[in-house]
Design a protein around this motif. Structure first.
Motif, PDB file in Angstrom:
ATOM      1  N   UNK A 149       0.735  -1.242   0.141  1.00  0.00           N
ATOM      2  CA  UNK A 149      -0.061  -0.054   0.086  1.00  0.00           C
ATOM      3  C   UNK A 149       0.748   1.226   0.002  1.00  0.00           C
ATOM      4  N   UNK A 150       2.160   1.009   0.013  1.00  0.00           N
ATOM      5  CA  UNK A 150       3.093   2.360   0.100  1.00  0.00           C
ATOM      6  C   UNK A 150       3.239   3.118   1.356  1.00  0.00           C
ATOM      7  N   UNK A 151       2.751   2.425   2.471  1.00  0.00           N
ATOM      8  CA  UNK A 151       2.873   3.060   3.769  1.00  0.00           C
ATOM      9  C   UNK A 151       4.410   3.435   4.132  1.00  0.00           C
ATOM     10  N   UNK A 152       5.077   2.449   3.852  1.00  0.00           N
ATOM     11  CA  UNK A 152       6.688   2.715   4.302  1.00  0.00           C
ATOM     12  C   UNK A 152       7.007   3.833   3.543  1.00  0.00           C
ATOM     13  N   UNK A 153       6.781   4.089   2.416  1.00  0.00           N
ATOM     14  CA  UNK A 153       7.483   5.237   1.674  1.00  0.00           C
ATOM     15  C   UNK A 153       6.760   6.500   2.267  1.00  0.00           C
ATOM     16  N   UNK A 175       7.058  11.638   5.593  1.00  0.00           N
ATOM     17  CA  UNK A 175       6.611  12.170   6.952  1.00  0.00           C
ATOM     18  C   UNK A 175       7.711  12.579   7.887  1.00  0.00           C
ATOM     19  N   UNK A 176       8.336  11.325   8.149  1.00  0.00           N
ATOM     20  CA  UNK A 176       9.632  11.645   8.849  1.00  0.00           C
ATOM     21  C   UNK A 176      10.557  12.618   8.588  1.00  0.00           C
ATOM     22  N   UNK A 177      10.952  12.618   7.091  1.00  0.00           N
ATOM     23  CA  UNK A 177      11.840  13.836   6.710  1.00  0.00           C
ATOM     24  C   UNK A 177      11.156  15.159   7.093  1.00  0.00           C
ATOM     25  N   UNK A 178       9.793  15.391   6.833  1.00  0.00           N
ATOM     26  CA  UNK A 178       9.353  16.701   6.954  1.00  0.00           C
ATOM     27  C   UNK A 178       9.307  16.920   8.463  1.00  0.00           C
ATOM     28  N   UNK A 179       9.003  16.035   9.502  1.00  0.00           N
ATOM     29  CA  UNK A 179       8.996  16.287  10.725  1.00  0.00           C
ATOM     30  C   UNK A 179      10.308  16.544  11.307  1.00  0.00           C
ATOM     31  N   UNK A 180      11.270  16.025  10.790  1.00  0.00           N
ATOM     32  CA  UNK A 180      12.739  16.130  10.947  1.00  0.00           C
ATOM     33  C   UNK A 180      13.322  17.582  10.699  1.00  0.00           C
ATOM     34  N   UNK A 185      12.822  12.580  13.909  1.00  0.00           N
ATOM     35  CA  UNK A 185      11.535  11.916  13.876  1.00  0.00           C
ATOM     36  C   UNK A 185      11.937  10.258  13.662  1.00  0.00           C
ATOM     37  N   UNK A 186      10.761   9.673  13.904  1.00  0.00           N
ATOM     38  CA  UNK A 186      11.210   7.986  13.450  1.00  0.00           C
ATOM     39  C   UNK A 186       9.963   7.521  13.194  1.00  0.00           C
ATOM     40  N   UNK A 187       9.651   6.139  12.828  1.00  0.00           N
ATOM     41  CA  UNK A 187       8.074   5.567  12.813  1.00  0.00           C
ATOM     42  C   UNK A 187       8.298   4.257  13.604  1.00  0.00           C
ATOM     43  N   UNK A 188       7.295   3.934  13.977  1.00  0.00           N
ATOM     44  CA  UNK A 188       7.211   2.519  14.755  1.00  0.00           C
ATOM     45  C   UNK A 188       5.873   2.192  14.158  1.00  0.00           C
TER      46      UNK A 188
END
Length: 83
Positions: A4-8, A13-18, A24-27
């Motif tokens: 579904x492309x959620x990893x991309x 989102x991480x890059x924008x939040x950084x 930022x990181x995802x879990x």
């Protein structure tokens, strides 16, 4: 998630939040409970016993990972403000 492309999407989102927050990181926590009590719902797509077993065996480790992430993400601010 990859299909579904959620990893991309999460990487974007991480890059924008950084850029905004500095880090930022995802879990990803998957296969979680949808209902507190599966007996109250007709939801044949879910196996309540498998959900309960996963919650018992995997969810505590997911919570630990989330806590550790929170510690990592807040450490630079705690050090800056002396806490």
């Amino acid at each position: 998630m990859k299909k579904m492309g959620f990893d991309h999407s999460s990487k974007i989102n991480e890059m924008l939040l950084e850029r905004i927050l500095g880090s930022a990181e995802s879990l990803f926590i998957t296969d979680t409970y949808q209902f507190d009590d599966y007996s109250k719902y007709v939801a044949t797509a879910f196996d309540p016993e498998a959900k309960a077993q996963r919650r018992k065996e995997v969810f505590p480790n997911d919570c630990k990972k989330a806590f550790e992430m929170g510690v990592r993400l807040t450490q630079p601010y705690a050090q800056r403000f002396g806490e």
